[in-house]
Design a protein around this motif. Structure first.
Motif, PDB file in Angstrom:
ATOM      1  N   ALA A  86      14.945  10.713 -72.624  1.00  0.00           N
ATOM      2  CA  ALA A  86      14.131  11.370 -73.654  1.00  0.00           C
ATOM      3  C   ALA A  86      12.639  11.291 -73.310  1.00  0.00           C
ATOM      4  O   ALA A  86      11.826  11.968 -73.930  1.00  0.00           O
ATOM      5  N   GLN A  87      12.283  10.477 -72.324  1.00  0.00           N
ATOM      6  CA  GLN A  87      10.871  10.355 -71.933  1.00  0.00           C
ATOM      7  C   GLN A  87      10.509  11.469 -70.946  1.00  0.00           C
ATOM      8  O   GLN A  87      11.094  11.541 -69.859  1.00  0.00           O
ATOM      9  N   PRO A  88       9.526  12.321 -71.295  1.00  0.00           N
ATOM     10  CA  PRO A  88       9.153  13.418 -70.379  1.00  0.00           C
ATOM     11  C   PRO A  88       8.782  12.926 -68.974  1.00  0.00           C
ATOM     12  O   PRO A  88       9.081  13.589 -67.988  1.00  0.00           O
ATOM     13  N   VAL A  89       8.160  11.746 -68.895  1.00  0.00           N
ATOM     14  CA  VAL A  89       7.724  11.265 -67.579  1.00  0.00           C
ATOM     15  C   VAL A  89       8.937  11.002 -66.673  1.00  0.00           C
ATOM     16  O   VAL A  89       8.889  11.215 -65.453  1.00  0.00           O
ATOM     17  N   ILE A  90      10.050  10.575 -67.273  1.00  0.00           N
ATOM     18  CA  ILE A  90      11.271  10.322 -66.495  1.00  0.00           C
ATOM     19  C   ILE A  90      11.863  11.659 -66.040  1.00  0.00           C
ATOM     20  O   ILE A  90      12.291  11.822 -64.891  1.00  0.00           O
ATOM     21  N   ARG A  91      11.862  12.644 -66.943  1.00  0.00           N
ATOM     22  CA  ARG A  91      12.406  13.956 -66.571  1.00  0.00           C
ATOM     23  C   ARG A  91      11.585  14.574 -65.437  1.00  0.00           C
ATOM     24  O   ARG A  91      12.119  15.209 -64.541  1.00  0.00           O
ATOM     25  N   GLN A  92      10.287  14.357 -65.487  1.00  0.00           N
ATOM     26  CA  GLN A  92       9.417  14.896 -64.439  1.00  0.00           C
ATOM     27  C   GLN A  92       9.752  14.255 -63.090  1.00  0.00           C
ATOM     28  O   GLN A  92       9.853  14.932 -62.068  1.00  0.00           O
ATOM     29  N   LYS A  93       9.972  12.955 -63.108  1.00  0.00           N
ATOM     30  CA  LYS A  93      10.327  12.260 -61.859  1.00  0.00           C
ATOM     31  C   LYS A  93      11.651  12.813 -61.329  1.00  0.00           C
ATOM     32  O   LYS A  93      11.791  13.114 -60.135  1.00  0.00           O
ATOM     33  N   LEU A  94      12.642  12.947 -62.231  1.00  0.00           N
ATOM     34  CA  LEU A  94      13.959  13.447 -61.805  1.00  0.00           C
ATOM     35  C   LEU A  94      13.853  14.862 -61.250  1.00  0.00           C
ATOM     36  O   LEU A  94      14.512  15.210 -60.274  1.00  0.00           O
ATOM     37  N   ALA A  95      12.992  15.667 -61.874  1.00  0.00           N
ATOM     38  CA  ALA A  95      12.849  17.066 -61.432  1.00  0.00           C
ATOM     39  C   ALA A  95      12.459  17.122 -59.963  1.00  0.00           C
ATOM     40  O   ALA A  95      13.077  17.837 -59.153  1.00  0.00           O
ATOM     41  N   PHE A  96      11.443  16.342 -59.588  1.00  0.00           N
ATOM     42  CA  PHE A  96      10.997  16.373 -58.188  1.00  0.00           C
ATOM     43  C   PHE A  96      12.042  15.771 -57.248  1.00  0.00           C
ATOM     44  O   PHE A  96      12.244  16.258 -56.142  1.00  0.00           O
ATOM     45  N   MET A  97      12.712  14.720 -57.732  1.00  0.00           N
ATOM     46  CA  MET A  97      13.747  14.102 -56.880  1.00  0.00           C
ATOM     47  C   MET A  97      14.879  15.095 -56.607  1.00  0.00           C
ATOM     48  O   MET A  97      15.333  15.249 -55.467  1.00  0.00           O
ATOM     49  N   LEU A  98      15.321  15.773 -57.658  1.00  0.00           N
ATOM     50  CA  LEU A  98      16.433  16.715 -57.507  1.00  0.00           C
ATOM     51  C   LEU A  98      16.032  17.883 -56.602  1.00  0.00           C
ATOM     52  O   LEU A  98      16.796  18.293 -55.716  1.00  0.00           O
ATOM     53  N   ALA A  99      14.837  18.404 -56.841  1.00  0.00           N
ATOM     54  CA  ALA A  99      14.378  19.550 -56.036  1.00  0.00           C
ATOM     55  C   ALA A  99      14.310  19.154 -54.562  1.00  0.00           C
ATOM     56  O   ALA A  99      14.676  19.928 -53.672  1.00  0.00           O
ATOM     57  N   LYS A 100      13.889  17.935 -54.322  1.00  0.00           N
ATOM     58  CA  LYS A 100      13.742  17.496 -52.922  1.00  0.00           C
ATOM     59  C   LYS A 100      15.099  17.324 -52.241  1.00  0.00           C
ATOM     60  O   LYS A 100      15.271  17.756 -51.101  1.00  0.00           O
ATOM     61  N   VAL A 101      16.063  16.688 -52.926  1.00  0.00           N
ATOM     62  CA  VAL A 101      17.355  16.485 -52.240  1.00  0.00           C
ATOM     63  C   VAL A 101      18.072  17.818 -52.013  1.00  0.00           C
ATOM     64  O   VAL A 101      18.746  18.011 -51.004  1.00  0.00           O
ATOM     65  N   GLU A 102      17.890  18.734 -52.959  1.00  0.00           N
ATOM     66  CA  GLU A 102      18.511  20.054 -52.771  1.00  0.00           C
ATOM     67  C   GLU A 102      17.899  20.770 -51.564  1.00  0.00           C
ATOM     68  O   GLU A 102      18.613  21.368 -50.762  1.00  0.00           O
ATOM     69  N   SER A 103      16.577  20.714 -51.432  1.00  0.00           N
ATOM     70  CA  SER A 103      15.944  21.423 -50.296  1.00  0.00           C
ATOM     71  C   SER A 103      16.349  20.793 -48.968  1.00  0.00           C
ATOM     72  O   SER A 103      16.584  21.501 -47.987  1.00  0.00           O
ATOM     73  N   LEU A 104      16.408  19.461 -48.943  1.00  0.00           N
ATOM     74  CA  LEU A 104      16.775  18.808 -47.671  1.00  0.00           C
ATOM     75  C   LEU A 104      18.164  19.245 -47.223  1.00  0.00           C
ATOM     76  O   LEU A 104      18.380  19.569 -46.048  1.00  0.00           O
ATOM     77  N   GLN A 105      19.120  19.251 -48.160  1.00  0.00           N
ATOM     78  CA  GLN A 105      20.491  19.602 -47.783  1.00  0.00           C
ATOM     79  C   GLN A 105      20.544  21.069 -47.313  1.00  0.00           C
ATOM     80  O   GLN A 105      21.235  21.390 -46.350  1.00  0.00           O
ATOM     81  N   ALA A 106      19.800  21.923 -48.003  1.00  0.00           N
ATOM     82  CA  ALA A 106      19.823  23.349 -47.629  1.00  0.00           C
ATOM     83  C   ALA A 106      19.271  23.539 -46.214  1.00  0.00           C
ATOM     84  O   ALA A 106      19.832  24.270 -45.396  1.00  0.00           O
ATOM     85  N   TRP A 107      18.176  22.861 -45.907  1.00  0.00           N
ATOM     86  CA  TRP A 107      17.592  22.993 -44.564  1.00  0.00           C
ATOM     87  C   TRP A 107      18.528  22.360 -43.521  1.00  0.00           C
ATOM     88  O   TRP A 107      18.753  22.912 -42.441  1.00  0.00           O
ATOM     89  N   GLY A 155      21.980   9.849 -48.451  1.00  0.00           N
ATOM     90  CA  GLY A 155      21.583   8.582 -49.062  1.00  0.00           C
ATOM     91  C   GLY A 155      20.605   8.816 -50.202  1.00  0.00           C
ATOM     92  O   GLY A 155      20.702   8.196 -51.266  1.00  0.00           O
ATOM     93  N   SER A 156      19.663   9.735 -50.017  1.00  0.00           N
ATOM     94  CA  SER A 156      18.692  10.038 -51.073  1.00  0.00           C
ATOM     95  C   SER A 156      19.405  10.620 -52.284  1.00  0.00           C
ATOM     96  O   SER A 156      19.111  10.280 -53.428  1.00  0.00           O
ATOM     97  N   ARG A 157      20.371  11.497 -52.042  1.00  0.00           N
ATOM     98  CA  ARG A 157      21.109  12.107 -53.164  1.00  0.00           C
ATOM     99  C   ARG A 157      21.868  11.033 -53.963  1.00  0.00           C
ATOM    100  O   ARG A 157      21.914  11.060 -55.180  1.00  0.00           O
ATOM    101  N   PHE A 158      22.440  10.089 -53.242  1.00  0.00           N
ATOM    102  CA  PHE A 158      23.173   8.992 -53.886  1.00  0.00           C
ATOM    103  C   PHE A 158      22.246   8.231 -54.848  1.00  0.00           C
ATOM    104  O   PHE A 158      22.630   7.881 -55.960  1.00  0.00           O
ATOM    105  N   ILE A 159      21.007   8.022 -54.416  1.00  0.00           N
ATOM    106  CA  ILE A 159      20.047   7.298 -55.251  1.00  0.00           C
ATOM    107  C   ILE A 159      19.668   8.143 -56.467  1.00  0.00           C
ATOM    108  O   ILE A 159      19.541   7.635 -57.584  1.00  0.00           O
ATOM    109  N   VAL A 160      19.511   9.449 -56.273  1.00  0.00           N
ATOM    110  CA  VAL A 160      19.166  10.311 -57.408  1.00  0.00           C
ATOM    111  C   VAL A 160      20.320  10.321 -58.413  1.00  0.00           C
ATOM    112  O   VAL A 160      20.102  10.300 -59.630  1.00  0.00           O
TER     113      VAL A 160
END
Ligand code: HEM
Length: 520
Positions: free
Chosen positions: A401-422, A377-382
């Motif tokens: 193009a806004q760095p603040v948005i890219r920063q938010k996406l970076a943490f979201m992506l890293a988190k969903v990837e780690s959850l699935q791996a675990w 579900g979290s991945r779907f939202i990302v």
């Protein structure tokens, strides 16, 4: 969207139709005649006569305000009158069963060229079949019922029965699957493992309707295992057959107004008759998922020497009332009253006063299923956020193009990837361990995993709303899934053991294993 039958039109021709009563626009090289539709347009008539919209290419402004699915609706497809000469549309229409090509839109095992040691051919075949099934059968029903609050349609419920074997598969690997050809023979019951089950759960999430999804036999996943593992014959076969066949619905009735995560604090009572032939149940149950739709309830009761679990059919003395929660009434969440309900002693599940074991025995499975759903579900939202960030224009640039948005996406992506791996690592352990080993070694891991899944889900909800702005708190349109996620993500953080309780359980279990001879 096929353009084969559409006539060829030049951009110069489109430009001539730019006024009230004669209005054409271009979206993704397709020409739409909005002359009559303009006054019915939900976004207002005036916006369509803007100089950069009327008679113009409105692709960018359109995708900043509408989901692609708007154009796929038959009533809007009828507005198409042509295609721009020499051009072909670039936006790929939705195709049922296809994988997402949005980066990180799928777990890595479904993303070429990544490899995975966990998934075999039958897993991949099951995923394909489930994706198509959910897109074609579940999604339309889910979207309609989430909105109306009605339970899933009879056709969808029936399709989850022996036709596909989905009800059976959702109980996890085991003898109940042996001899069964599942999903039209794609998987043999004997080879079905926890990765197959993970796939079923993760694909079902893509119905994009949280309350409906719980109402779609979510109660069975937790209410039927005690029947499977502890009921006596012939009751066991009768109930399993009825539920697997989608003729009857079952739910788990443990939590009460008086006790949630604290199962030892239950107050619903069962009293044995003098001759021991039946029991009388009195009390209440609260937050029972699917309770409104259920024919059977697996009920935890206080008995003289502890807790005992009973299978209670709907009948005299059983009353269910809907509870209004923050997700859809399609979940069938119920408040139940048992008023002098008599059940034969054959309906006892497990030993008298031994109900705690019966209740606890399915906790790991229930929590792991919730991890599968929550992580997906979290991945779907990302994925929604990735699409939005790429297509939404703000301050003359894509949101991305806004760095603040890219920063938010970076943490979201890293988190969903780690959850699935675990999650996949824990799932592998489930496949390797006996039930006894799972209980001993995986309770802590699964508790931590669920705690983290739901924490991350909350963080993602928070960031997604910031990315979508007002649309993240609006029930329809671009941000509809974000709005739903932020409104409903807390269900997973509470159901099946609250985050805090699970974290504590994991630490206590780890500390019990601390060697006595260790010092700093
Ligand atoms: C084929 C052309 C169009 C169709 C079928 C269409 C349809 C719709 C529909 C169904 C909605 C309701 C919200 C939703 O479900 O997403 C909507 C909202 C809206 N539309 Fe359109 N529309 C079209 C073109 C345009 C264009 C070219 C503009 C350019 C200004 C526009 C501006 C808006 C606005 C401002 C809203 C309100 C959005 C919001 O509340 O966030 N529409 N439209």
């Amino acid at each position: 969207m096929s353009t084969a039958n559409l006539k060829s039109i030049t951009r110069e021709e489109v430009e001539k139709h730019n006024k009230k009563g004669d209005l054409w626009i271009v979206i993704d090289s397709i020409v739409y005649d909005l002359s009559k539709f303009a006054r019915l347009h939900p976004g207002g008539e005036g916006v369509l006569y803007d100089a950069d919209v009327a008679g113009q290419d409105a692709t960018s402004v359109f995708y900043g305000l509408h989901r692609q699915e708007v154009l796929e609706k038959p009533q809007y497809q009828r507005l198409r009158i042509g295609v721009i000469e020499g051009e072909t549309p670039k936006v790929k229409p939705f195709v049922a069963g296809e994988l997402s090509r949005v980066p990180y839109g799928e777990p890595t095992w479904l993303t070429p060229p990544f490899k995975s040691p966990y998934y075999k051919e039958s897993h991949r075949a099951l995923q394909k079949a489930m994706r198509k099934y959910v897109d074609e059968v579940v999604y339309p029903d889910a979207q309609a019922c989430e909105e109306s609050g009605k339970r899933a349609s009879a056709e969808v419920l029936k399709s989850m029965g022996e036709e596909t074997g989905i009800n059976r598969m959702r109980l996890g690997p085991g003898k109940h699957l042996h001899g069964h050809k599942l999903m039209g023979g794609i998987v043999k019951g004997e080879e079905f493992d926890y990765f197959h089950e993970l796939i079923i759960t993760q694909e079902m999430v893509r119905g994009g309707a949280r309350g409906y999804a719980d109402g779609l036999n979510g109660g069975m996943v937790i209410g039927l295992p005690p029947v499977l593992n502890f009921a006596k014959e012939p009751l066991r076969t009768k109930v399993l057959t009825e539920v697997f066949n989608a003729d009857k619905v079952i739910s788990l009735a443990i939590s009460e107004a008086f006790a949630g995560s604290d199962v030892q604090g239950l107050r619903c009572t069962a009293t044995k008759s003098e001759d021991g032939s039946y029991w009388t149940i009195n009390g209440t149950k609260k937050w029972i998922t699917g309770g409104m739709h259920s024919d059977y309830f697996t009920v935890g009761c206080r008995t003289e020497g502890g807790l005992t679990v009973f299978l209670v059919p709907r009948g005299e003395g059983v009353e269910t009332k809907p509870i209004k929660t923050s997700y859809s009434a399609a979940a069938g969440t119920a408040y139940i009253t048992f008023d002098n309900v008599k059940v034969p002693s054959e309906n006892m599940l497990g030993p008298e006063d031994g109900g705690l074991l019966v209740i606890l025995s399915n906790f790991n499975h229930e929590r792991w299923v919730m991890c599968c759903g929550s992580a997906r579900g979290s991945r779907f939202i990302v994925e929604e956020c990735m699409k939005w960030a790429a297509q939404r224009q703000v301050f003359g640039k894509p949101l991305l193009a806004q760095p603040v948005i890219r920063q938010k996406l970076a943490f979201m992506l890293a988190k969903v990837e780690s959850l699935q791996a675990w999650l996949e690592s824990v799932t592998y352990q489930l496949c390797q361990m006996s039930y006894k080993e799972q209980s001993k070694y995986l309770a802590g891991q699964i508790a931590f995993l669920k705690m983290l899944c739901t924490r991350v889900s909350g963080e993602i909800a928070d960031e997604a709303v910031q990315i979508f702005g007002g649309r993240g708190i609006t029930k329809t349109g671009m941000g509809k899934f974000i709005e739903q996620h932020q409104r409903t993500q807390k269900f997973d953080a509470i159901l099946g053991g609250a985050e805090e309780v699970l974290g504590d359980l994991g630490v206590r279990q780890a500390m019990r294993a601390m060697p006595k001879d260790q010092r700093l």
